[in-house]
Design an enzyme around this catalytic site. Structure first.
Site, PDB file in Angstrom:
ATOM      1  N   ARG A 105      -0.262  -1.850  -0.208  1.00  0.00           N
ATOM      2  CA  ARG A 105       0.156  -0.816  -1.139  1.00  0.00           C
ATOM      3  C   ARG A 105       1.323  -0.031  -0.566  1.00  0.00           C
ATOM      4  NH1 ARG A 105      -3.547   3.803  -3.895  1.00  0.00           N
ATOM      5  NH2 ARG A 105      -3.668   4.526  -1.771  1.00  0.00           N
ATOM      6  N   THR A 109       5.553   4.202  -3.719  1.00  0.00           N
ATOM      7  CA  THR A 109       5.398   3.855  -5.149  1.00  0.00           C
ATOM      8  C   THR A 109       3.933   3.642  -5.524  1.00  0.00           C
ATOM      9  OG1 THR A 109       5.523   1.472  -4.755  1.00  0.00           O
ATOM     10  CG2 THR A 109       7.622   2.644  -5.082  1.00  0.00           C
ATOM     11  N   ASP A 201     -15.001   1.202   2.870  1.00  0.00           N
ATOM     12  CA  ASP A 201     -13.937   0.205   2.959  1.00  0.00           C
ATOM     13  C   ASP A 201     -14.569  -1.156   3.274  1.00  0.00           C
ATOM     14  OD1 ASP A 201     -10.611   0.113   3.827  1.00  0.00           O
ATOM     15  OD2 ASP A 201     -11.932  -1.556   4.328  1.00  0.00           O
ATOM     16  N   ASP A 204     -13.215  -2.962   6.433  1.00  0.00           N
ATOM     17  CA  ASP A 204     -13.686  -2.341   7.679  1.00  0.00           C
ATOM     18  C   ASP A 204     -15.148  -2.642   7.923  1.00  0.00           C
ATOM     19  OD1 ASP A 204     -11.294  -1.254   8.403  1.00  0.00           O
ATOM     20  OD2 ASP A 204     -11.706   0.744   7.601  1.00  0.00           O
TER      21      ASP A 204
END
Ligand code: URA
Length: 210
Positions: A105, A109, A201, A204
């Site tokens: 990502r 933006t 996550d 993770d």
């Protein structure tokens, strides 16, 4: 598949998912449960695979026996968390072809940027199952499906463990022709784009990188 979203609320899946959500579950336990759930979800997502028959000899007699029709299907892992979901599915469908799509990502933006894409040949003739455990905003999932469609693939499914309503809506808008199969539809996203109540996550937790 006619439904755009299928939530597989099988008791075994729900029980295993609860253990995965629990923050005290170990990395090894999380990975093992993800593999087990992915196989149960794969059972659902492949329910309508086209079939044909093949003549075989049993020890008793000759018969026309059912087998899967068409070219081998393709699993596309959306890196990196997709790999955890893919491992289990691949055990169930060992002859599947495998592709990888890497997206990150852009911090300014907030849009997904591709850093890796390697997909098998003849995508237009194969059923493609894209896998990513977490359908959160849906931006990277929609971008991954764009890349898959650019190869000419026509029959595409999306397999995830948890979905947020925002991600489902984004996918419905961008790719209404891509059915989604998930183990649960959660409440929504928090301000950082994490699924709530979620499981944290996924990368993770499965790789122990926190
Ligand atoms: N990705 C994750 O790993 N977890 C979330 O909750 C959302 C996206």
């Amino acid at each position: 598949m006619t439904e755009h979203l299928t939530v597989v609320d099988h008791p075994l899946i729900q029980h295993k998912l609860t253990i995965m959500r629990d923050r005290t579950t170990s990395t090894a336990g999380f990975r093992q449960l993800l593999k087990e759930i992915s196989q149960l979800l794969a059972y659902e997502i492949t329910r309508e695979l086209p079939m044909t028959t093949r003549a075989i000899d049993t020890p008793m007699t000759r018969m026309e026996a059912p087998v899967l029709a068409g070219k081998k299907l393709v699993l596309v892992s959306i890196l990196r968390a997709g790999n955890g979901l893919m491992d289990g599915v691949l055990e169930l469908i060992p002859s599947a072809r495998v592709g990888f799509i890497g997206l990150y990502r852009d911090e300014e933006t907030l849009q997904p940027v591709q850093y890796y894409c390697k997909l098998p040949q003849d995508m237009e003739d194969r059923m493609v199952i894209a896998v990513d455990p977490m359908l959160a905003t849906g931006n990277s999932s929609a971008a991954a499906i764009d890349l898959i469609k650019a190869t000419g693939a026509k029959t595409i499914r999306f397999l995830c463990l948890l979905a947020a309503p925002e991600g489902v809506a984004r996918m419905r808008e961008a790719h209404p022709d891509v059915p989604i199969v998930t183990a649960a539809l959660d409440e929504g996203l928090n301000e950082k784009g994490y699924i709530m109540p979620g499981l944290g996550d996924a990368g993770d937790r499965m790789f122990g990188t926190k």
